[in-house]
Enzyme design. Structure first.
Site, PDB file in Angstrom:
ATOM      1  CD  GLU A   1      -5.763  10.195  11.608  1.00 39.00           C
ATOM      2  OE1 GLU A   1      -6.715  10.411  12.395  1.00 39.00           O
ATOM      3  OE2 GLU A   1      -4.624   9.877  11.990  1.00 39.00           O
TER       4      GLU A   1
ATOM      5  CG  ASP B   1      -2.304   9.769   9.760  1.00 40.51           C
ATOM      6  OD1 ASP B   1      -3.204  10.594   9.648  1.00 40.51           O
ATOM      7  OD2 ASP B   1      -2.315   8.840  10.592  1.00 40.51           O
TER       8      ASP B   1
ATOM      9  CD  GLU C   1       1.837   9.684  12.596  1.00 41.14           C
ATOM     10  OE1 GLU C   1       1.157   9.986  13.585  1.00 41.14           O
ATOM     11  OE2 GLU C   1       2.195   8.524  12.329  1.00 41.14           O
TER      12      GLU C   1
ATOM     13  CD  GLN D   1       4.514   5.631  11.267  1.00 41.66           C
ATOM     14  OE1 GLN D   1       5.369   4.846  11.656  1.00 41.66           O
ATOM     15  NE2 GLN D   1       3.527   6.043  12.047  1.00 41.66           N
TER      16      GLN D   1
ATOM     17  CG  ASN E   1      -1.323   4.496   9.447  1.00 39.56           C
ATOM     18  OD1 ASN E   1      -1.738   3.597   8.700  1.00 39.56           O
ATOM     19  ND2 ASN E   1      -1.402   4.409  10.768  1.00 39.56           N
TER      20      ASN E   1
ATOM     21  NE  ARG F   1      -5.663  -0.296   5.244  1.00 34.79           N
ATOM     22  CZ  ARG F   1      -6.800  -0.126   5.932  1.00 34.79           C
ATOM     23  NH1 ARG F   1      -6.928   0.901   6.766  1.00 34.79           N
ATOM     24  NH2 ARG F   1      -7.810  -0.970   5.783  1.00 34.79           N
TER      25      ARG F   1
ATOM     26  N   GLY G   1      11.980   3.344  18.198  1.00 33.39           N
ATOM     27  CA  GLY G   1      11.014   2.644  19.034  1.00 33.39           C
ATOM     28  C   GLY G   1      10.908   3.177  20.442  1.00 33.39           C
TER      29      GLY G   1
ATOM     30  NE  ARG H   1       1.448  -3.989  12.357  1.00 35.97           N
ATOM     31  CZ  ARG H   1       1.375  -2.748  11.894  1.00 35.97           C
ATOM     32  NH1 ARG H   1       2.173  -2.365  10.911  1.00 35.97           N
ATOM     33  NH2 ARG H   1       0.510  -1.887  12.410  1.00 35.97           N
TER      34      ARG H   1
END
Length: 291
Positions: free
Chosen positions: A103, A105, A107, A120, A122, A131, A201, A277
């Site tokens: 995929e 992306d 966004e 965003q 990815n 990612r 968030g 992370r």
């Protein structure tokens, strides 16, 4: 003589496959795409050249391409949801829809009025993502249409905004990094409720009194290799598959300057900088060249 005609027949078949492999879009949403979700929330102009998606308390909406593609360039002019759009998500992406899906992306994460829009990006490869990169757009994407593009070839994936490269993802498969290179993907667009995570968030929820929320699309191009069941036609080096040419195996010097500008002044999150992370074990591609 019989072998000669067999050879000519095979050659003609091969050339037919190559010539039919490349898709140059019609510019008509009704011909190149089909509605996958909530037709009542999809509004297409009489000539098919413009389309809008609506999100309200009843539903969001989406559409996807008729053809699957393997490599090429896709451009879409988009005007994002104006005003107080917190909690909304507009996704423009390619996806293989397989369990180990690939995929690519874009966004667009809705914002509180007066705050900059977050874009965003990815990449999923062999079913794995994590990612994400995020930037603030350097203009108001709700005032007018802007061009959002993906160049996807054997060498790299380049995300572009008004032809400015904002992100690359290189093919480092030879170094053990997964790269989308075998699975054909459909081109998809959807507008939906993502207020559990999209804005701060998930702290800023959708204010339905500000709706309905509408995103608009026009002037798209799809110049890509249509999936015919044989990857060699899409991976081949031919005049039709211009995206696989050597000159496109990296960014140009001008593109590199713009790329650095975006990352220096507009990037707000890069997974390759998030050691916490990944518990100080960043993905392998983070230490490899980006172009």
């Amino acid at each position: 003589m019989t072998n000669f005609f067999k050879f000519i027949g095979v050659l003609c078949f091969y050339l037919l496959q190559i010539s039919s492999a490349s898709l140059v879009s019609t510019g008509d949403f009704n011909k190149d795409f089909y509605v996958t979700w909530s037709p009542s929330h999809v509004n297409t102009s009489a000539d098919g050249h413009a389309r809008g998606l609506k999100l309200d308390q009843e539903s969001g909406a989406g559409f996807t391409s008729n053809d699957m593609v393997l490599f090429g360039q896709i451009d879409m002019q988009i005007k994002l949801v104006p005003g107080h759009s917190a909690g909304t998500v507009l996704a423009f992406y390619l996806s293989s829809d397989q369990p180990n899906r690939d995929e690519i992306d874009f966004e667009f994460l809705g914002n509180v009025s007066g705050q900059p829009y977050i874009l965003q990006t990815n990449v999923f490869a062999d079913g794995f993502d994590n990612r994400e990169e995020r930037i603030y757009l350097w203009f108001d994407p709700t005032k007018d249409f802007h061009n959002y593009s993906v160049l996807w070839n054997l060498h790299q994936i380049v995300f572009m905004v008004d032809w400015i490269p904002i992100r690359t993802y290189r093919n480092h498969a030879d170094k053990g990094v997964a790269y989308p290179r075998w699975q054909p993907m459909g081109i998809k667009i959807s507008l939906w409720n993502g207020d559990s995570w999209a804005t701060r968030g998930g702290k800023d929820k959708i204010d339905w009194s500000k709706g309905p929320f509408i995103a608009s699309f026009r002037n798209y191009t799809i110049d890509a290799c249509v999936w015919k069941g044989n990857a060699r036609f899409c991976r081949g080096d031919s005049s039709t598959n211009w995206w696989n040419k050597e000159r496109l195996n990296s960014l140009t010097s001008t593109q590199r300057r713009w790329f650095k500008w975006v990352r220096k002044y507009h990037m707000i999150y890069d997974y390759c900088q998030d050691s916490q992370r990944f518990q100080n074990n960043l993905p392998k591609e983070c230490s490899l060249p980006k172009y």
